[in-house]
Scaffold this motif. Structure first.
Motif, PDB file in Angstrom:
ATOM      1  N   GLN A 111      34.648  31.582  50.406  1.00 53.28           N
ATOM      2  CA  GLN A 111      34.998  31.409  49.008  1.00 53.28           C
ATOM      3  C   GLN A 111      35.199  29.935  48.670  1.00 53.28           C
ATOM      4  OE1 GLN A 111      38.562  33.384  47.806  1.00 53.28           O
ATOM      5  NE2 GLN A 111      37.881  33.518  45.705  1.00 53.28           N
ATOM      6  N   ALA A 134      37.693  35.252  51.115  1.00 57.09           N
ATOM      7  CA  ALA A 134      38.516  35.947  50.122  1.00 57.09           C
ATOM      8  C   ALA A 134      39.724  36.610  50.770  1.00 57.09           C
ATOM      9  CB  ALA A 134      37.683  36.972  49.383  1.00 57.09           C
ATOM     10  N   ALA A 333      38.701  33.191  41.434  1.00 60.44           N
ATOM     11  CA  ALA A 333      39.100  34.529  41.850  1.00 60.44           C
ATOM     12  C   ALA A 333      40.242  34.413  42.836  1.00 60.44           C
ATOM     13  CB  ALA A 333      37.928  35.250  42.497  1.00 60.44           C
ATOM     14  N   GLY A 334      41.296  35.147  42.582  1.00 61.33           N
ATOM     15  CA  GLY A 334      42.450  35.101  43.475  1.00 61.33           C
ATOM     16  C   GLY A 334      42.538  36.382  44.261  1.00 61.33           C
ATOM     17  N   GLY A 335      42.623  36.271  45.568  1.00 57.90           N
ATOM     18  CA  GLY A 335      42.696  37.478  46.385  1.00 57.90           C
ATOM     19  C   GLY A 335      44.094  38.055  46.368  1.00 57.90           C
ATOM     20  N   GLY A 336      44.246  39.214  45.804  1.00 58.89           N
ATOM     21  CA  GLY A 336      45.535  39.883  45.858  1.00 58.89           C
ATOM     22  C   GLY A 336      46.539  39.319  44.877  1.00 58.89           C
ATOM     23  N   GLY A 337      47.727  39.843  44.937  1.00 64.28           N
ATOM     24  CA  GLY A 337      48.719  39.482  43.930  1.00 64.28           C
ATOM     25  C   GLY A 337      49.650  38.368  44.364  1.00 64.28           C
ATOM     26  N   LYS A 457      32.166  37.495  32.938  1.00 70.17           N
ATOM     27  CA  LYS A 457      33.021  37.388  34.119  1.00 70.17           C
ATOM     28  C   LYS A 457      34.133  38.430  34.120  1.00 70.17           C
ATOM     29  CE  LYS A 457      31.581  33.327  35.959  1.00 70.17           C
ATOM     30  NZ  LYS A 457      31.252  33.043  37.341  1.00 70.17           N
ATOM     31  N   GLN A 459      36.254  41.691  34.517  1.00 66.79           N
ATOM     32  CA  GLN A 459      36.197  42.813  35.449  1.00 66.79           C
ATOM     33  C   GLN A 459      36.494  44.126  34.735  1.00 66.79           C
ATOM     34  OE1 GLN A 459      35.419  42.662  38.707  1.00 66.79           O
ATOM     35  NE2 GLN A 459      35.168  40.452  38.655  1.00 66.79           N
ATOM     36  N   TYR A 480      41.113  41.864  32.231  1.00 72.97           N
ATOM     37  CA  TYR A 480      41.288  41.514  33.640  1.00 72.97           C
ATOM     38  C   TYR A 480      40.090  40.706  34.111  1.00 72.97           C
ATOM     39  CZ  TYR A 480      45.025  44.962  33.872  1.00 72.97           C
ATOM     40  OH  TYR A 480      46.187  45.659  33.673  1.00 72.97           O
ATOM     41  N   LEU A 481      40.376  39.486  34.570  1.00 75.28           N
ATOM     42  CA  LEU A 481      39.348  38.692  35.229  1.00 75.28           C
ATOM     43  C   LEU A 481      39.702  38.662  36.715  1.00 75.28           C
ATOM     44  CD1 LEU A 481      39.192  35.661  32.792  1.00 75.28           C
ATOM     45  CD2 LEU A 481      37.381  37.290  33.180  1.00 75.28           C
ATOM     46  N   ALA A 482      38.788  38.207  37.527  1.00 73.61           N
ATOM     47  CA  ALA A 482      39.107  38.120  38.951  1.00 73.61           C
ATOM     48  C   ALA A 482      40.197  37.089  39.199  1.00 73.61           C
ATOM     49  CB  ALA A 482      37.859  37.781  39.749  1.00 73.61           C
ATOM     50  N   TRP A 514      29.255  37.474  39.086  1.00 70.79           N
ATOM     51  CA  TRP A 514      30.537  36.942  38.609  1.00 70.79           C
ATOM     52  C   TRP A 514      31.198  36.116  39.684  1.00 70.79           C
ATOM     53  CZ3 TRP A 514      34.796  38.098  41.454  1.00 70.79           C
ATOM     54  CH2 TRP A 514      34.695  39.204  42.306  1.00 70.79           C
ATOM     55  N   PHE A 515      30.756  36.317  40.922  1.00 70.47           N
ATOM     56  CA  PHE A 515      31.428  35.661  42.030  1.00 70.47           C
ATOM     57  C   PHE A 515      30.591  34.494  42.539  1.00 70.47           C
ATOM     58  CE2 PHE A 515      32.902  35.315  46.431  1.00 70.47           C
ATOM     59  CZ  PHE A 515      34.256  35.296  46.222  1.00 70.47           C
TER      60      PHE A 515
ATOM     61  N   ARG B 112      30.870  46.395  38.611  1.00 69.15           N
ATOM     62  CA  ARG B 112      32.061  45.634  38.943  1.00 69.15           C
ATOM     63  C   ARG B 112      32.894  46.340  40.011  1.00 69.15           C
ATOM     64  NH1 ARG B 112      29.706  42.333  36.873  1.00 69.15           N
ATOM     65  NH2 ARG B 112      30.246  40.844  35.237  1.00 69.15           N
ATOM     66  N   ALA B 137      37.595  43.693  41.164  1.00 73.70           N
ATOM     67  CA  ALA B 137      38.231  42.475  41.669  1.00 73.70           C
ATOM     68  C   ALA B 137      39.299  41.977  40.706  1.00 73.70           C
ATOM     69  CB  ALA B 137      37.195  41.394  41.899  1.00 73.70           C
ATOM     70  N   SER B 140      45.197  43.842  41.822  1.00 72.23           N
ATOM     71  CA  SER B 140      45.401  44.170  43.223  1.00 72.23           C
ATOM     72  C   SER B 140      45.625  45.661  43.438  1.00 72.23           C
ATOM     73  CB  SER B 140      46.578  43.381  43.773  1.00 72.23           C
ATOM     74  OG  SER B 140      47.654  43.465  42.885  1.00 72.23           O
ATOM     75  N   SER B 178      41.218  41.675  50.852  1.00 70.39           N
ATOM     76  CA  SER B 178      42.608  41.659  50.399  1.00 70.39           C
ATOM     77  C   SER B 178      42.832  42.584  49.215  1.00 70.39           C
ATOM     78  CB  SER B 178      42.987  40.245  50.009  1.00 70.39           C
ATOM     79  OG  SER B 178      42.055  39.765  49.079  1.00 70.39           O
TER      80      SER B 178
END
Lengths: 515, 189
Positions: A111, A134, A333-337, A457, A459, A480-482, A514-515, B112, B137, B140, B178
């Motif tokens: 990433q 990611a 894009a952020g993986g997870g919260g 982009k 989601q 919601y965006l990535a 988008w990625f 998506r 994506a 979470s 993740s």
């Protein structure tokens, strides 16, 4: 597995390579850091043994030497057992002293790829190549202690491979739309953004990170008296109160001074942090890749493929507003919260004036429209916000007091009235607009924030309606965006549906990745 | 692979969510869902009433009254809440609507989707219902969940969607490890 870095394996295998021996310094720091973070609390018993023993000096020396040896040996071993191999499509890493780890990182899964230079690597012209996927938590894919030219080589190779993959994807799909995004980008080594120290001071002041720190310190505010007592003796304090006008007024002034100095201190920390991180800031754009290079003590080089930008935010707090500066944040894009991780996924261009921001956005989104017509949200937003955040809590909390006839509590009923102008300002600043390709959401009350994102982009989108909204034909749209979610509250339901329909039509017909 | 077309569409041609015909969940599911309410409303009420009686000395009659009022209300609400959940499949996405008073509409576009989970809690399993959970994506947790699908339907829908995703050449996206959802919860929300 061969053990010497110079031994070339058979022709079929590519050779396993080692890092520079200086890398053990990196591992030393890493181990010390991990040690402080995790093992330190469990050392308490040892300290007690130490304190109860007769030969404190001797045992302490022994313990210190023992630890130092342990740390040095462990970092040397970590260096020794770290090997990597570079293939055409992937990078393989073997590491671990006791617990062996064999990792294969595919280039198209990477990433982010950054180059950092800690100060202790500088004399050796070595760098850390930070490879983030990611799902990685950090540090697993780091090549610490390789030559700078080599790191740049590897990075370019990976980025090139990635854009090849992307190009083939685009070819297979919608090329009419994608050319618009890829043609106009210049490819020069001239920086498209720099920042002077003056700019960085302004960034430090206008960066909201400071207020996160403030929230962190909030629990200490009630103890402010204790803190004051800690620093000054009773007599000194009395003298100061006297000097400032005596009694209550004097005490109040002291507390105000304390709070102000905490505030100033934090500003100072924020400014220092900003200079530390962004000194000598240079942002360049080569082909489709943005590169940020900066850092006072540790030089960092961070790169970002343009196609990975999910949204661009222009934001500023009230100090920034007053200085006429804003910060440009490229959201990835952020993986997870995980909040920390989210913050790491922000690519910041500090201290821009409005024209600079516009120019930069122009470069990043060449096809974006200059003007997007925006609409206000419904006025009922003010009432709802006041009701939920102030009126109801104040009523609930005050009720028991009022029942016990402490009517002075009712003076708090003025709070919503006093806050009305602020909320009204927030309402006035909340605007939204879209074109065929882009969406724009503005918000903020003492600062401002303006997020621009390509519709393809997105989601997911949600239309929600409370009973009150339903009666008034209003709705809240959540996008919601990535890189995170955004909300447009209290917009007319027809607009919400239009946005919803257009977003889905866009993401289902546009084949740009988008990625 | 079919040739790609991208004819221009005017605003009026964009498929509108307001004209979609939604499908209700299986009627039997709404009843299965009631059993859930017993677990989530009635059981927590028991310790609460004990506290009310023993701790705060509230007369028994009031507590009984509380039960008599709350439990049927909870049942009625949860029945209609389940009834209000509706879904629709379009060519390129799935739509889901829920909410009795606070209404929500969302959709997940097939291109998506990161992954799909098919889960069933103990109760669902007994009545051979499944839930389909869709992950994108953009968040979470679960992005869209269709509960109360008959087992066979759920399997078929999943296969169909996976098929659609695989047809799309641009779905070569990294699976975000993740973003994996948590283990299937043993009950509905």
């Amino acid at each position: 597995m061969t053990t010497d870095s110079n031994v070339t394996a058979t022709t079929e295998q590519i050779q396993w390579k080692r890092l520079s021996p200086v890398a053990s310094v990196y591992y030393l720091f890493k181990t010390v850091k991990a040690f402080i973070g995790q093992a330190l609390p469990s050392l308490a018993p040892l300290v007690i043994v130490l304190l109860n023993s007769d030969d404190k000096a001797l045992i302490a020396t022994l313990a210190a030497v023992g630890f130092a040896t342990l740390l040095v040996v462990s970092s040397l071993l970590q260096y020794w057992f770290f090997q990597y191999q570079l293939g055409d499509n992937e990078i393989k890493i073997n590491q671990g002293v006791f617990k062996k780890q064999h990792r294969v990182i595919n280039f198209d899964r990477i990433q982010n790829i950054n180059i950092n230079q800690p100060i202790y690597f500088r004399p050796f012209k070595l760098v850390i190549l930070v490879i983030e996927t990611a799902g990685s938590k950090g540090g697993e894919g780091d090549l610490a202690g390789i030559g700078q030219p080599m790191a740049e080589d590897i990075r370019d190779q990976i980025l090139q491979r990635q854009s090849q993959i992307k190009a083939s994807q685009i070819e297979a799909g919608n090329d009419a739309a994608s050319t618009a995004a890829s043609t106009d980008t210049e490819s020069t080594d001239e920086p498209i953004a720099t920042a002077s120290t003056g700019d960085l001071i302004r960034y430090g002041l206008s960066n909201n990170g400071m207020y996160i720190l403030l929230a962190f310190m909030a629990p200490f505010f009630p103890k402010i008296e204790e803190i004051i007592n800690y620093f000054f003796s009773k007599a000194e304090l009395a003298a100061m109160t006297e000097a400032l006008g005596g009694n209550l007024i004097g005490s109040i002034i002291i507390v105000v001074i304390m709070i102000a100095s905490v505030f100033l201190l934090m500003m100072l920390i924020s400014v220092l942090g900003s200079i530390l991180k962004f000194h000598n800031y240079r942002l360049t754009l080569t082909d489709e890749t943005l590169k940020r290079k900066s850092g006072l003590i540790n030089t960092q080089e961070e790169s970002l493929n343009l196609s990975k930008i999910q949204a661009i935010a222009r934001q500023s707090n009230f100090i920034g507003h007053w200085l006429g500066r804003e910060n440009l944040i490229l959201r990835q894009a952020g993986g997870g919260g995980n909040k920390q991780q989210r913050r790491n996924n922000l690519f910041v261009v500090p201290a821009r004036i409005a024209e600079q921001s516009e120019q930069l956005i122009e470069t990043l989104y060449p096809d974006h429209p200059e003007q997007i017509e925006t609409h206000p949200i419904n006025r009922r937003y003010i009432f709802k916000t006041l009701l939920i955040t102030l009126i109801l809590p104040v009523l609930l909390i005050s009720a028991p007091f009022v029942i016990q006839q402490h009517f002075w509590v009712m003076s708090f009923y003025l709070l919503p009235v006093l806050c009305y102008p602020l909320v009204a300002k927030r309402w006035r600043n909340y605007r939204y607009g879209k074109t065929d390709e882009y969406g724009l959401i503005r918000s903020g009350f003492i600062g401002h924030k303006q997020v621009l994102f390509p519709l393809f982009k997105v989601q997911r989108a949600v239309i929600s309606q409370s009973p009150v909204q339903k009666r008034r034909n209003l709705a809240t749209l959540t996008i919601y965006l990535a890189s995170g979610k955004m909300r447009i509250p209290y917009m007319p339901i027809e607009h919400a549906r239009q946005w919803f329909d257009q977003i889905y039509a866009k993401i289902e017909t546009d084949s740009r990745p988008w990625f | 692979m079919t040739t790609f077309t991208n004819t221009q569409i005017t605003v009026d041609d964009i498929p509108a969510v307001s004209s979609v015909e939604f499908t209700d969940l299986h009627p039997k599911y709404c009843k299965v869902n009631l059993t859930d309410t017993i677990v989530w409303v009635t059981i927590p009420l028991i310790p609460l009433s004990l506290i009310l009686i023993k701790g705060i000395n509230i007369p028994l009659i009031w507590v009984i009254l509380l039960f008599v009022l709350l439990v049927p209300l909870a049942f009625v609400l949860s029945y209609y809440r389940a009834k209000a959940r509706r879904y629709a499949f379009r060519e390129h996405d799935i739509l889901f609507q829920q909410g009795l008073f606070w209404q929500k509409t969302t959709a997940v576009a097939f291109n998506r989707i990161q992954h799909i989970d098919l889960t069933h809690g103990p109760l669902e399993r007994k009545y051979q219902f499944s839930s389909l959970k869709f992950f994108t994506a953009g968040g979470s947790s679960v992005d869209l969940k269709i509960p109360g699908l008959p087992e066979d339907d759920a399997q078929r829908i999943r296969a169909l969607i996976l098929d659609k995703i695989n047809q799309n050449p641009n779905q070569d996206m990294p699976d975000q490890g993740s973003l994996q959802g948590k283990e299937a919860a043993p009950h509905d929300d």
